[in-house]
Design an enzyme around this catalytic site. Structure first.
Site, PDB file in Angstrom:
ATOM      1  N   TYR A 125     -45.670  -4.098 -42.415  1.00  0.00           N
ATOM      2  CA  TYR A 125     -44.303  -4.922 -42.581  1.00  0.00           C
ATOM      3  C   TYR A 125     -44.023  -5.402 -41.205  1.00  0.00           C
ATOM      4  O   TYR A 125     -44.871  -5.091 -40.218  1.00  0.00           O
ATOM      5  CB  TYR A 125     -43.275  -4.065 -43.039  1.00  0.00           C
ATOM      6  CG  TYR A 125     -43.034  -2.675 -42.261  1.00  0.00           C
ATOM      7  CD1 TYR A 125     -43.391  -2.458 -41.065  1.00  0.00           C
ATOM      8  CD2 TYR A 125     -42.249  -1.860 -43.019  1.00  0.00           C
ATOM      9  CE1 TYR A 125     -43.065  -1.230 -40.366  1.00  0.00           C
ATOM     10  CE2 TYR A 125     -41.872  -0.411 -42.543  1.00  0.00           C
ATOM     11  CZ  TYR A 125     -42.353  -0.209 -41.164  1.00  0.00           C
ATOM     12  OH  TYR A 125     -42.128   0.974 -40.660  1.00  0.00           O
ATOM     13  N   GLU A 126     -43.132  -6.479 -41.256  1.00  0.00           N
ATOM     14  CA  GLU A 126     -42.731  -7.077 -40.018  1.00  0.00           C
ATOM     15  C   GLU A 126     -43.893  -7.870 -39.229  1.00  0.00           C
ATOM     16  O   GLU A 126     -44.401  -8.196 -38.321  1.00  0.00           O
ATOM     17  CB  GLU A 126     -42.503  -6.140 -38.862  1.00  0.00           C
ATOM     18  CG  GLU A 126     -41.321  -5.179 -39.234  1.00  0.00           C
ATOM     19  CD  GLU A 126     -39.939  -6.021 -39.840  1.00  0.00           C
ATOM     20  OE1 GLU A 126     -39.924  -7.147 -39.543  1.00  0.00           O
ATOM     21  OE2 GLU A 126     -39.207  -5.188 -40.519  1.00  0.00           O
ATOM     22  N   GLY A 127     -44.526  -8.493 -40.420  1.00  0.00           N
ATOM     23  CA  GLY A 127     -46.007  -9.540 -40.164  1.00  0.00           C
ATOM     24  C   GLY A 127     -47.010  -8.310 -39.931  1.00  0.00           C
ATOM     25  O   GLY A 127     -47.391  -7.553 -39.038  1.00  0.00           O
TER      26      GLY A 127
END
Length: 593
Positions: free
Chosen positions: A457-459
Site C-alpha cells: 500500500y501507499e504505492g
C-alpha cells in the site's frame, strides 16, 4: 510473549548522540523551545503510553479483529477507549501548527511516536496513521470554509480521516478512477462510485470520519489530469449522515485490528478540495506523508519482531554451541524486557550441556544483522523527518532546497527498503524460534503477517523504485542524487565503515551517470533496473547511517551493543551493494564501474 516495550534509550541515543537533533533544530526559530530536555521528557511519556496502553491491545486486535454488521464496524475491545485517551492527551497534534490546535513540535518526534505505535500495535495505529497527511492536504489546498470546519478536528485527531483512491478496476493506475462528482447549484458536489481498500473507512473510534475522495467531474478529460479531490464527511454539521456506505470489510492475511473497507458513495454530498482537475496535486501531499509513515511502520514492525526473537534467544536452550562451555540445565539467561511466558517449558526441555540460542553463531548473525537494519534505518528515517522541518522552517533558501532534495530522494527509498526488511527480516526473526515461531502463542507470526501489506500500500515497492529512478534521479541526469551523496560524504567520519561507504558513494555516482546516459537511448532500461537501483541507493545510505552510528558509539550507554550492529552492517548488509551494482551494470551497453 509480553507486549512490546519502546526502546526509549535507543531512541534517545540516535536523536541526541548520533543525529544531534537539538543542534539541527536550533537553526529553526519555529522550534526555539524544543530543547533536549523537552524532547527527552516527551519520549519518556510516549514510552509509557505506547508500552502501557497501546501494546497490550495488539493480540486482541489480531484475534478478534474489527467486526462488520449492517454497514457498521465495531473495533476490537479497548481500541476506542485507547484512541479517545490518545487524542485527548494531544498525541496526534504533536507536529500540527498551534493555530490549528497542534503543539508545533518537530516532525522527528512524530516519527518516533508512529514508529513506536506501529511496533506496539500496527492494526490500532492504522487509524491515526493518515491524520498528518490529511491535515497537510487540507491546510494547503482546502478552502477557508472547509478549514474552519474540519482542519482543527483533523489536526487534533478528534475526527479521523481516510484517503479514498483505489477502485476495483484502478489500483496503482489512478487515472482509471471512475467515481463521478456532479456539481450542484449550491456549490457542493454529489459523488457516486465505489472505493476499495479504504483503511478505517468505517469504525467507532471517533464521532466523525472525514473522507478525502478522488473523483471525476462531468467534463473532465480522461486520465490522471481529469481527477479532482473532494471532502465528504460521515456526518454533516447538522447531524445528518452522508450517503456513504461501508459495504463490507476485507478478510485479510494480517492487520485484523484495522478495518479495510469497501466504501460506496450514493449521491454523497461533498466539497471540492483545491482546483478542479488538480486532485492528484492535493492528494500527493497526503500520499508523500503517508509513505514516510509506512517506512516507519516497517521499522517498528521489524523492531517488534527483533525484540521477541532476542528475548527468546536469551531464554531458550538448544544443543551445544561450538566452543561453548558446559552449562547447567537450570541456568537462566539475562533478564529480558519481553521474556516468553512458556520459558519454563523451554528450559525443562533443555538437556545438560545445552546452550542458549543466542550463543550460536547463526543466531547471533541473524539478530545482529536485523539490529543493524533497525539502527541504520532509524538514523536515516529520523534524519529525513528533521529535513522535513528544515525544508519548512530554515531561514536559508539554499538549505531549504537541499532539505527538499533529501526528502524527495530518500522517501521512496525508505518506504521500499524498510517495508521489505520488515517482512523478510521479520521472517528471519521468526526463524530464531524454530517451530515455535510458526505457532500463534508466541506472537512472532503476527508481525510477519502484519508486515506484508506495507510492501503494497501507499504505492507498491516497485512503484517506489520507478519513482526514485525515473522521476527523481534521471529527471536531472543524476545531479541531485550525486549532490546528496557529496553532502553526506562529509559526515562519514574516520571509522571502519568510512572507507567502504565512501567507495560505495563513488561507485553509485559513476553508475548513476552511466545509467542516465544509457537511458537516454533506451527508455525501457530504467524500468528493468529500478528495483536494483533503489536497493543500491538504500544500502549506500544505510552505510552512511552506520558510519554515523559508529562515530557515536562511545557516547552510548552500551557501546559494544552498538558496535556489534555496525560490524554486522559492514559484514552482512553492505556486500549487497556490489551485487546490485553488478546486476545493473550487466544491463548497460558499455560496462559501468
Amino acid at each position: 510473549m509480553n507486549a512490546y516495550q519502546v526502546p526509549v534509550d535507543a531512541l534517545n541515543h540516535i536523536l541526541f548522540n548520533v543525529l544531534q537533533a537539538p543542534r539541527q533544530l536550533a537553526a529553526l526559530p519555529a522550534f526555539a523551545e524544543a530543547d533536549e530536555a523537552l524532547m527527552r521528557q516527551l519520549l519518556d511519556e510516549m514510552g509509557k503510553l505506547v508500552s502501557g496502553r497501546i501494546a497490550p491491545l495488539n493480540r486482541v486486535g489480531d484475534e478478534l479483529g474489527a467486526q462488520w454488521h449492517g454497514g457498521a464496524v465495531t473495533m476490537p475491545p479497548g481500541f476506542r477507549d485507547a484512541y479517545q485517551a490518545f487524542w485527548q492527551a494531544g498525541w496526534p497534534a504533536l507536529s500540527a501548527a498551534p493555530e490549528d490546535g497542534g503543539q508545533g513540535l518537530p516532525a522527528v518526534l512524530d516519527a518516533a511516536l508512529y514508529e513506536s505505535l506501529s511496533a506496539a500495535n500496527h492494526g490500532w495505529t492504522m487509524a491515526p496513521g493518515l491524520l498528518h497527511g490529511a491535515y497537510e492536504c487540507l491546510k494547503h489546498h482546502g478552502s477557508e470554509a472547509l478549514k474552519s470546519q474540519y482542519l482543527q478536528k483533523i489536526a487534533t485527531g478528534e475526527w479521523l480521516a481516510t484517503m479514498c483512491l483505489t477502485e476495483p478496476h484502478a489500483g496503482s493506475d489512478l487515472g482509471l478512477c471512475a467515481t463521478r462528482a456532479l456539481p450542484q447549484a449550491d456549490g457542493t458536489y454529489l459523488l457516486n462510485g465505489t472505493k476499495i481498500f479504504i483503511s478505517g473507512g468505517e469504525h467507532d473510534l471517533t464521532d466523525n470520519i472525514v473522507h478525502l475522495v478522488l473523483a471525476r467531474l462531468p467534463d473532465a478529460p480522461p486520465g490522471p489530469k481529469g481527477l479532482s479531490l473532494f471532502l465528504v464527511p460521515k456526518f454533516y454539521a447538522d447531524g445528518s449522515r452522508s450517503a456513504v456506505v461501508c459495504e463490507r470489510i476485507e478478510e485479510k492475511m494480517g492487520l485484523h485490528g484495522s478495518p479495510t473497507c469497501v466504501m460506496r458513495f450514493d449521491d454523497a454530498r461533498g466539497w471540492i478540495v483545491g482546483a478542479p482537475g488538480k486532485g492528484l496535486n492535493a492528494m500527493f501531499v497526503m500520499m508523500n506523508a503517508a509513505r514516510l509513515h509506512v517506512a516507519l511502520q516497517g521499522i517498528g514492525l521489524l523492531s517488534a519482531a527483533w525484540q521477541k526473537a532476542d528475548a527468546y534467544a536469551h531464554e531458550r536452550k538448544q544443543m551445544r554451541a561450538p566452543g561453548a562451555k558446559e552449562t547447567s540445565p537450570s541456568g537462566d539467561g539475562p533478564p529480558r524486557a519481553a521474556s516468553a511466558p512458556r520459558g519454563q517449558r523451554s528450559r525443562a526441555a533443555a538437556s545438560v550441556g545445552a546452550s542458549f540460542i543466542i550463543e550460536h553463531p547463526a543466531m547471533q548473525r541473524t539478530l545482529n544483522t536485523q539490529r543493524a537494519w533497525l539502527d541504520a534505518s532509524r538514523v536515516l528515517a529520523y534524519q529525513t523527518a528533521l529535513e522535513l522541518d528544515i525544508a519548512k522552517h530554515h531561514p536559508d533558501p539554499a538549505r531549504r532546497q537541499q532539505a527538499e532534495r533529501w526528502c524527495a530522494l530518500t522517501t521512496p527509498v525508505l518506504k521500499s527498503a524498510c517495508t521489505h526488511q520488515a517482512f523478510h527480516g521479520g521472517s528471519d526473526c521468526l526463524q530464531v524460534f524454530g517451530g515455535h515461531g510458526y505457532v500463534r502463542e508466541w506472537g512472532i507470526e503476527q508481525h510477519v503477517r502484519d508486515a506484508r501489506v506495507a510492501m503494497i500500500y501507499e504505492g507498491t515497492n516497485e512503484i517506489q523504485a520507478i519513482d526514485l529512478l525515473v522521476r527523481k534521479v534521471l529527471a536531472d541526469g543524476g545531479a541531485g542524487l550525486c549532490a546528496l551523496l557529496d553532502h553526506a560524504c562529509a559526515d562519514l567520519g574516520s571509522g571502519a565503515l568510512a572507507a567502504p561507504v565512501s567507495a560505495c558513494f563513488d561507485r553509485l555516482q559513476a553508475l548513476t551517470r552511466a545509467l542516465a546516459g544509457a537511458c537516454a537511448h533506451d527508455a525501457t532500461l530504467a524500468y528493468w533496473v529500478a528495483d536494483d537501483y533503489l536497493r543500491a541507493v538504500a544500502i549506500a545510505l544505510l552505510g552512511w547511517a552506520g558510519a554515523r552510528l559508529e562515530a557515536a558509539a562511545d557516547a552510548a550507554p552500551e557501546p559494544q551493543r552498538w558496535r556489534a550492529a555496525t560490524q554486522a552492517l559492514g559484514r552482512w548488509v553492505l556486500p549487497e551493494f556490489d551485487m546490485r551494482c553488478a546486476i545493473i551494470s550487466q544491463r548497460l551497453p558499455v560496462a559501468a564501474p
